[in-house]
Write an enzyme that holds these catalytic residues in place. Structure first.
Site, PDB file in Angstrom:
ATOM      1  N   GLU A 113      33.364  68.386  74.654  1.00  0.00           N
ATOM      2  CA  GLU A 113      34.724  68.098  75.100  1.00  0.00           C
ATOM      3  C   GLU A 113      35.774  68.827  74.272  1.00  0.00           C
ATOM      4  O   GLU A 113      36.795  69.277  74.803  1.00  0.00           O
ATOM      5  CB  GLU A 113      34.975  66.583  75.067  1.00  0.00           C
ATOM      6  CG  GLU A 113      34.285  65.802  76.191  1.00  0.00           C
ATOM      7  CD  GLU A 113      32.784  65.578  76.015  1.00  0.00           C
ATOM      8  OE1 GLU A 113      32.234  65.989  74.963  1.00  0.00           O
ATOM      9  OE2 GLU A 113      32.163  64.998  76.919  1.00  0.00           O
ATOM     10  N   HIS A 115      31.915  52.410  77.497  1.00  0.00           N
ATOM     11  CA  HIS A 115      32.136  52.979  78.836  1.00  0.00           C
ATOM     12  C   HIS A 115      33.033  52.114  79.713  1.00  0.00           C
ATOM     13  O   HIS A 115      32.982  52.244  80.937  1.00  0.00           O
ATOM     14  CB  HIS A 115      30.801  53.163  79.574  1.00  0.00           C
ATOM     15  CG  HIS A 115      29.926  54.238  79.033  1.00  0.00           C
ATOM     16  ND1 HIS A 115      29.180  54.095  77.895  1.00  0.00           N
ATOM     17  CD2 HIS A 115      29.658  55.498  79.467  1.00  0.00           C
ATOM     18  CE1 HIS A 115      28.487  55.203  77.659  1.00  0.00           C
ATOM     19  NE2 HIS A 115      28.760  56.075  78.603  1.00  0.00           N
TER      20      HIS A 115
HETATM   21  C1  LIG Z   1      30.575  62.834  74.622  1.00  0.00           C
HETATM   22  C2  LIG Z   1      29.992  62.451  75.930  1.00  0.00           C
HETATM   23  N1  LIG Z   1      30.215  63.246  76.988  1.00  0.00           N
HETATM   24  C3  LIG Z   1      29.693  62.947  78.191  1.00  0.00           C
HETATM   25  C4  LIG Z   1      28.918  61.841  78.357  1.00  0.00           C
HETATM   26  C5  LIG Z   1      28.361  61.467  79.722  1.00  0.00           C
HETATM   27  N2  LIG Z   1      26.922  61.699  79.786  1.00  0.00           N
HETATM   28  C6  LIG Z   1      26.035  60.709  79.592  1.00  0.00           C
HETATM   29  S1  LIG Z   1      24.460  61.245  79.652  1.00  0.00           S
HETATM   30  C7  LIG Z   1      24.966  62.831  79.956  1.00  0.00           C
HETATM   31  C8  LIG Z   1      23.951  63.908  80.138  1.00  0.00           C
HETATM   32  C9  LIG Z   1      23.075  63.995  78.955  1.00  0.00           C
HETATM   33  O1  LIG Z   1      22.115  64.951  79.151  1.00  0.00           O
HETATM   34  P1  LIG Z   1      20.987  65.122  78.077  1.00  0.00           P
HETATM   35  O2  LIG Z   1      21.576  65.157  76.727  1.00  0.00           O
HETATM   36  O3  LIG Z   1      20.170  66.278  78.469  1.00  0.00           O
HETATM   37  O4  LIG Z   1      20.144  63.769  78.164  1.00  0.00           O
HETATM   38  P2  LIG Z   1      19.325  63.217  79.406  1.00  0.00           P
HETATM   39  O5  LIG Z   1      20.252  62.334  80.157  1.00  0.00           O
HETATM   40  O6  LIG Z   1      18.858  64.375  80.182  1.00  0.00           O
HETATM   41  O7  LIG Z   1      18.205  62.444  78.815  1.00  0.00           O
HETATM   42  C10 LIG Z   1      26.344  62.917  80.009  1.00  0.00           C
HETATM   43  C11 LIG Z   1      27.111  64.140  80.249  1.00  0.00           C
HETATM   44  C12 LIG Z   1      28.730  61.019  77.231  1.00  0.00           C
HETATM   45  N3  LIG Z   1      28.011  59.897  77.305  1.00  0.00           N
HETATM   46  N4  LIG Z   1      29.256  61.364  76.037  1.00  0.00           N
END
Ligand SMILES: Cc1ncc(C[n+]2csc(CCOP(=O)(O)OP(=O)(O)O)c2C)c(N)n1
Ligand SMILES: Cc1ncc(C[n+]2csc(CCOP(=O)(O)OP(=O)(O)O)c2C)c(N)n1
Ligand SMILES: [Mg+2]
Ligand SMILES: [Mg+2]
Lengths: 342, 351, 342, 351
Positions: free
Chosen positions: C70, C139
């Protein structure tokens, strides 16, 4: 005011920074688990003297310089605190909070609640606040309201050496996270002369000042001035001038924003009927708003007049005439008091 | 081989920047004697001077046009000078005057000159994301301008920098990141804050080219930057460059530097990149006289900028209230809408 | 309320998300410089439907998925805006502000002022706010006060589709930074049913709603309920119930927090004498404080009684009974109104 | 070669975690039919299930003790199970019950079990700095416990992760960072968010060893983690490990996955790491019967945890007000001080 029951008046005077450091050193001697992390806190002794002299006694392992990566090291303090240590982490200027805020408010402040108190976070986040030396929009804020708004952190703002020491002892011993916001102008740093007031007698021994206990720094009958930090001293100065005009102002020093001592404020307003709130933070959605709202909600009947004085919702400008305009001055406090009659 | 005319320009930049810092130091300390009081004297606030950093700024900015963007950190003057920022208005800003670049609102850490797309800021690595944004804008508009973000070596562990490397890389943006390694982050030596002696090594983790110029040498920087800026301008993506510079003064004015070994200060004073460039000028056949003239002209320009700045009026206190926004608070309209909506009155509408 | 001078009542109803997206699409068609950046805004269409359908029309270059970083992409939006583009950057949940706050408030919000307006930042930061679906402490927040406290950003909180569209047009066309906070529960997302209210008739044509113009969503004589976002609808529901008991509540929807339409609030309180402020943000040092303080400061005489209703300074808990306890419900609003008499 | 008994434990972890997610999926969707309403049904909030991630958690956690710290991200159950978190109380927490790990306050993204030093959180990469802090505490106390931070591959560009690599490295801390690469960050494929196919490559920029386990294979993870955890435990500093896993379900329950090519979903279903481990068990001479028994016991344990959880009481609404702090608001004292200070009354003191 100081009570009269101790044997002899204390007259050893310390600057606010010395008082703060004394408390830290005492706690570090008493408890191996206390350590201090921050940028330039070791060899430099803290840009604002917050760790002056500690390196010599405690060494680099306990007075730790860390990489310029606030998210990492403040979050590491959270992790160490959850492991049972008692870290003190310094955010050099509160204005930098935006680079580490997630760890501060989504971990440090919330983990206790989110874990149903199976985990706790006994850490102190120290940070320098305040303007009056033309450091402009990214180095002069107080941001009291920003921290006080978000639940889970106690928020401490000392205005004198005496308070600074007692509040620091309490902060370090507290099992909960405490944000300790010290005003640069009050520290008594060689290159940034403090006004009269913050340098006070300080007992050699340890003592703790409870959070949520505002201090009536000056008693008065006509108007209540609620304030904190640097502006305690400006308010007292204003009160002394106003006294010459026959206006007797009471000055309430909040000392902590969370918890907030509403009772002392209400008592004072019940007596004076008039409320002026003075703050070096931004005016809207902040400290002045909260104080006025509490009184309005809890004792509207006794409130005859109210005025707020704070930074007028603009970033802090650089040039002296501009900065002077936006940071409430002693004169402004007098005007505010006069503007609501007496 | 760098052209002689380029060498001259670089030399001019460097002596301008060096003399500028020396003169500001004098002015700043005026009124702060005998006891140093940060609130006294003609220049407000903190002051971070860049004496010893000049080679990096000029070596890089030689390759830049006015429509290229540069973001600089808290130690910005040499970069501003090399980028062609209006020296008078910049100086007036540093003195907190009404005709300063920011009308006295920004100060020395917040210099903005949109004419040459220069900006600086006071939070570590904070300029990196906006530089990436300038690169993004250029790419979107199909323009060949580039963006350069300067930071100190102390900034290489800050999220804003590291995230920016990735964003620039994955979007293939025309951005060059330049680390000015002066060995110190205030009182912290580099090895206390990272295990990596050459921080351009961070680039590898983002599949970005990284290079270090290991001597404080303007023409070496020039060569390295030529490739990096050229790569960006030709649409071949970002580069990370680290450049050795040196810090001749304290971190900020008033810094006692008691943490700094004397040999280190002495070494910094000795490895003077300006003298090094002067020898190259001589080697390129430029006479001592001409070199002296370049230097004098530079000094005159600085002196007259400072002179001009000090003559400028202080801002009016009332001006503090303006410029939070450029447009009206209400946005592009003040007119209430007048649509009649069907159904329930609570369903939106206006008053 | 809707005026009667247009030819025919508009009856095309949209969800709030469709209205928001319609405004974005219109602006993107009109101006090549407008683009949208965020996580999962392209193929997914925004986790809360904030960009639903835009990828198909505008492609990946203008509806850009970005790395989860971000600080980098919000700061890049600042840079692109300063270069004259008009980016919209999405912070998926407002609760994540702490990972990017420095770029938001030290660059986006301050660069205009710090440059003496030689630079401006025409960008919109969109972000989802609010609870009611048990997403817990990281959240579910609204954080209205956190953004409204810091100068340099306009802060918009739509409560209906009609408002959402007009405010979005204004936000994108504005030459200043705007934070556009949309409440998840109001968007009309398939998997999170909206209450009655946010889905409204929406004109097909473009229109702009000015910032700083609160909307009286229900007129009443006995008490003023000032609120925003989701709680506009809860307040209207409460008002309808109260009407059955003969209490006639006026519901003021702030629509923007910065600028704040103090005038509409004062007018209403001058009429009713009673003020209830309802907010989904934390109680202390926030929106409710500011509204009460403004009225107390500017028209104390007309204020007969006041009550604040907000999240009681605890992080948002997960389990349903706990979350329901802390987020003000329609019943709580009725109680608050009754508690201050009428 | 991994010992047979280890293989059995790993298999048990994996089938426990897989079945747990399948059962939670069922429970979660109950009451959300036919229309999916996130506020309906027995499990509150969002739910991120980890079916397909099991190999990573078990391969790493085999090397951990209760006094080792683990931080996990928003997709935590398989890691919690492998770390030995109390399954009943964790399940009660997910169902939002009073006897849950956090008394129903935290939920599935905020599971804390201090008995085994496990925590998870919902913000990307947010667990990395606290893991570094746990490592720091161990080093300061001269203990040989280690800390492991798990993140997804989508988190490798987040400042909190990158800064943590540096801090762990420069302080030589006993920390292992584990990236679970499931190819997706919600709807974003890895190559859309970084240029680096192997994110363990980021380690080089911090002079830290980095390694990728390129197949979704529990014993390969076991081997790589053995070295990494061993390095940490022996005081030789941090490691970055990336592990290929796969995502068998949507990002969260309710995710339509319309962005995901069918072949990709199908491929994920096919490369099943549990079957792979079962073959290894067989190769190690363990009978099918025994394997079935392990599986059944695991299923029974899960079923009974869910049973138990669903029997637990809902929290009392009044409980919402507690647990913001563990101590009194006033700190360690409620007593006003009584010092008499010399001089001016305004000089500090108390009332
Ligand atoms: C700082 C932040 N930005 C965005 C999010 C929203 N978000 C939650 S899970 C996710 C994707 C995460 O992907 P990854 O790290 O590959 O983990 P996976 O869900 O694939 O296990 C996002 C963008 C968040 N929780 N925190
Ligand atoms: C986020 C943040 N943390 C800390 C600071 C305080 N600070 C200002 S300059 C500085 C040191 C910077 O060192 P380096 O990047 O090497 O630049 P140099 O001063 O050596 O040119 C620090 C810690 C800051 N401005 N921002
Ligand atoms: Mg440096
Ligand atoms: Mg992933």
């Amino acid at each position: 005011m100081a009570q009269q029951d101790s044997a002899q008046a204390i007259d050893r005077e310390l600057t606010m920074s010395r008082a703060m450091v004394e408390a830290i050193a005492d706690e570090m001697r008493a408890d191996e688990e206390v350590f201090y992390m921050g940028e330039d806190v070791a060899d430099y002794g803290g840009i604002f003297d917050s760790t002056q002299g500690l390196l010599e006694e405690f060494g680099h392992d306990r007075i730790m310089d860390v990489p310029i990566s606030e998210t990492a090291y403040i979050g590491a303090a959270v992790g160490a605190a959850q492991a049972g240590m008692r870290p003190i982490a310094e955010l050099m200027f509160v204005d930098f909070f935006g680079v580490g805020m997630d760890q501060i408010y989504n971990q440090m402040a919330k983990n206790t609640y989110m874990s149903g108190a199976s985990v706790n976070v006994p850490m102190v986040l120290t940070t320098a606040v305040g303007g009056t030396y033309n450091d402009a929009a990214q180095h002069s804020q107080t941001l009291y309201g920003t921290f006080a708004h978000l639940p889970g952190m106690k928020v401490v703002v000392p205005s004198t050496a005496y308070d600074a020491k007692g509040l620091m002892h309490n902060a370090i011993r507290d099992d909960d996270p405490v944000v300790y916001m010290f005003h640069k102008r009050l520290m008594g740093i060689g290159w940034m002369p403090a006004p009269d007031g913050p340098k006070t007698p300080v007992p050699e021994e340890e003592y703790t000042i409870p959070f949520g206990s505002a201090d009536v720094k000056r008693e008065g009958e006509d108007v209540t001035v609620v304030t904190l930090g640097l502006h305690v001293h400006r308010a007292i100065e204003a009160a002394e001038d106003l006294a010459e005009d026959g206006i007797d102002a009471e000055v309430v020093d909040l000392r902590t924003l969370v918890p907030l001592d509403t009772e002392t404020i209400l008592e004072s307003v019940a007596k004076t009927g008039r409320l002026v709130v003075v703050d070096e933070d931004y005016r809207s959605y902040g400290v002045t708003s909260e104080i006025v709202a509490r009184v309005a909600e809890e004792d509207l009947a006794s409130l005859e007049a109210v005025s707020r004085l704070a930074v007028p919702d603009v970033p802090i400008p650089y040039a002296r005439p501009l900065e002077n305009e936006v940071i409430p001055a002693t004169e402004d406090i007098k005007d505010a008091v006069r503007s609501i009659g007496s | 081989m760098v052209q002689a005319s380029k060498l001259q320009t670089m030399f001019t930049d460097m002596v301008t920047a060096r003399y500028y810092e020396e003169r500001l130091q004098e002015e700043y300390l005026e009124g702060k004697q005998p006891a140093f009081d940060i609130s006294a004297g003609p220049i407000p606030g903190e002051l971070h001077l860049a004496a010893g950093h000049e080679a990096s700024a000029t070596g890089v900015c030689q390759h830049l046009r006015d429509d290229d963007t540069v973001t600089a950190p808290h130690r910005p003057h040499h970069i501003a000078i090399a980028k062609g920022v209006d020296l008078n208005r910049m100086t007036a800003e540093i003195f907190g005057r009404e005709t300063g670049l920011s009308k006295g609102k920004g100060g020395h850490m917040h210099l903005f000159d949109p004419e040459v797309n220069f900006a600086c800021s006071g939070i570590i690595a904070e300029g990196c994301p906006p530089a990436v944004g300038a690169g993004l804008a250029a790419k979107k508009r199909n323009e060949d301008s580039v963006a350069v973000a300067f930071i100190g070596e102390g900034a290489v562990s800050q999220g804003a920098f590291l995230e920016s490397l990735n964003l620039a890389s994955v979007q293939d943006l025309p951005v060059v990141f330049v680390i000015e390694d002066n060995d110190w982050a205030i009182s912290m030596p580099k090895d206390r804050v990272t295990d990596v002696a050459d921080a351009s090594q961070r680039a590898g983790g983002f599949d970005m080219p990284g290079e270090r110029v290991d001597s404080d040498d303007a023409t070496a920087v020039y060569d390295a930057a030529k490739e990096a800026v050229g790569r960006a301008r030709d649409g071949n993506g970002p580069t990370l460059l680290e450049v050795q510079v040196h810090r001749r003064m304290g971190h900020f004015m008033g810094d006692p530097e008691s943490y700094r070994p004397e040999e280190d200060s002495a070494a910094a004073k000795n490895r003077d990149s300006i003298e090094r460039l002067a020898s190259e000028l001589r080697a390129a056949g430029i006479e001592d006289e001409e070199i002296d003239e370049l230097r004098e002209n530079a000094h005159d320009r600085v002196d007259s900028a400072i002179e001009w700045a000090k003559d400028q009026p202080q801002p009016d206190p009332e001006d503090a209230y303006g410029d939070v926004f450029v447009g009206p608070e209400s946005g592009v309209t003040t007119t209430e809408t007048t649509h009649e909506l069907a159904g329930d009155t609570r369903a939106g509408g206006d008053d």
